[in-house]
Write a protein that holds these residues in place. Sequence first.
Motif, PDB file in Angstrom:
ATOM      1  N   TRP A  27       9.369 -42.874 -30.666  1.00 20.58           N
ATOM      2  CA  TRP A  27       8.845 -42.204 -29.798  1.00 20.58           C
ATOM      3  C   TRP A  27       8.599 -42.946 -28.684  1.00 20.58           C
ATOM      4  O   TRP A  27       8.360 -44.140 -28.440  1.00 20.58           O
ATOM      5  N   SER A  28       9.082 -42.492 -27.546  1.00 18.66           N
ATOM      6  CA  SER A  28       9.220 -43.071 -26.326  1.00 18.66           C
ATOM      7  C   SER A  28       8.151 -42.679 -25.051  1.00 18.66           C
ATOM      8  O   SER A  28       7.881 -41.564 -25.090  1.00 18.66           O
ATOM      9  N   ARG A  47      24.547 -39.900 -23.650  1.00 18.53           N
ATOM     10  CA  ARG A  47      23.609 -40.657 -22.804  1.00 18.53           C
ATOM     11  C   ARG A  47      22.470 -40.971 -23.031  1.00 18.53           C
ATOM     12  O   ARG A  47      21.524 -41.770 -22.534  1.00 18.53           O
ATOM     13  N   MET A  48      21.949 -40.376 -24.392  1.00 19.39           N
ATOM     14  CA  MET A  48      20.743 -40.926 -25.241  1.00 19.39           C
ATOM     15  C   MET A  48      20.747 -40.820 -26.690  1.00 19.39           C
ATOM     16  O   MET A  48      21.885 -40.255 -27.097  1.00 19.39           O
ATOM     17  N   SER A  49      19.985 -41.699 -27.298  1.00 22.33           N
ATOM     18  CA  SER A  49      19.815 -41.696 -28.578  1.00 22.33           C
ATOM     19  C   SER A  49      19.542 -40.037 -29.317  1.00 22.33           C
ATOM     20  O   SER A  49      18.955 -39.459 -28.428  1.00 22.33           O
ATOM     21  N   PHE A  50      19.658 -40.004 -30.458  1.00 17.67           N
ATOM     22  CA  PHE A  50      19.556 -38.949 -31.184  1.00 17.67           C
ATOM     23  C   PHE A  50      17.879 -38.715 -30.965  1.00 17.67           C
ATOM     24  O   PHE A  50      17.226 -37.563 -30.836  1.00 17.67           O
ATOM     25  N   ALA A  51      17.114 -39.588 -31.189  1.00 15.96           N
ATOM     26  CA  ALA A  51      15.607 -39.764 -31.393  1.00 15.96           C
ATOM     27  C   ALA A  51      15.118 -39.077 -29.833  1.00 15.96           C
ATOM     28  O   ALA A  51      14.116 -38.410 -29.633  1.00 15.96           O
ATOM     29  N   GLN A  52      15.918 -39.518 -28.801  1.00 16.52           N
ATOM     30  CA  GLN A  52      15.627 -39.194 -27.303  1.00 16.52           C
ATOM     31  C   GLN A  52      15.816 -37.827 -27.387  1.00 16.52           C
ATOM     32  O   GLN A  52      14.997 -37.165 -26.465  1.00 16.52           O
ATOM     33  N   TRP A  53      16.955 -37.444 -27.708  1.00 15.75           N
ATOM     34  CA  TRP A  53      17.324 -35.943 -27.697  1.00 15.75           C
ATOM     35  C   TRP A  53      16.075 -35.177 -28.332  1.00 15.75           C
ATOM     36  O   TRP A  53      15.864 -34.067 -27.830  1.00 15.75           O
ATOM     37  N   LEU A  54      15.719 -35.469 -29.444  1.00 21.34           N
ATOM     38  CA  LEU A  54      14.712 -34.799 -30.066  1.00 21.34           C
ATOM     39  C   LEU A  54      13.512 -34.604 -29.392  1.00 21.34           C
ATOM     40  O   LEU A  54      12.825 -33.494 -29.196  1.00 21.34           O
ATOM     41  N   GLN A  55      13.220 -35.633 -28.763  1.00 21.96           N
ATOM     42  CA  GLN A  55      11.650 -35.816 -28.005  1.00 21.96           C
ATOM     43  C   GLN A  55      11.990 -35.094 -26.783  1.00 21.96           C
ATOM     44  O   GLN A  55      10.982 -34.358 -26.422  1.00 21.96           O
ATOM     45  N   PHE A  56      12.974 -35.363 -25.848  1.00 19.78           N
ATOM     46  CA  PHE A  56      12.844 -34.736 -24.358  1.00 19.78           C
ATOM     47  C   PHE A  56      13.523 -33.458 -24.436  1.00 19.78           C
ATOM     48  O   PHE A  56      13.539 -33.108 -23.290  1.00 19.78           O
ATOM     49  N   ILE A  57      14.335 -33.168 -25.567  1.00 20.63           N
ATOM     50  CA  ILE A  57      15.183 -31.830 -25.127  1.00 20.63           C
ATOM     51  C   ILE A  57      14.834 -30.747 -26.393  1.00 20.63           C
ATOM     52  O   ILE A  57      14.284 -29.754 -26.002  1.00 20.63           O
ATOM     53  N   PHE A  58      14.991 -31.082 -27.606  1.00 23.92           N
ATOM     54  CA  PHE A  58      14.928 -30.229 -28.656  1.00 23.92           C
ATOM     55  C   PHE A  58      13.257 -29.923 -28.801  1.00 23.92           C
ATOM     56  O   PHE A  58      13.087 -28.640 -28.816  1.00 23.92           O
TER      57      PHE A  58
END
Length: 62
Positions: A27-28, A47-58
């Motif tokens: 978590w960022s 452009r981002m990690s999967f964890a970032q995609w989960l946190q900031f998009i999904f």
Amino acid sequence: MPCSEQEVQIQRLLNRLESALKTAEQWSSTSPSSWAMESEAPFACDRMSFAQWLQFIFIPKM
């Protein structure tokens, strides 16, 4: 207007996902750059990690 049982279940699952990301120290506290957020690749994989995609998009879109 009360939430449906399905909406409540989805919220619980999203909360569990957030907790799992935090437990895994994925978590960022800072959001990705606007350049990363504008990615058109699936899951913003360029452009981002999967964890970032989960946190900031999904999670926010759900």
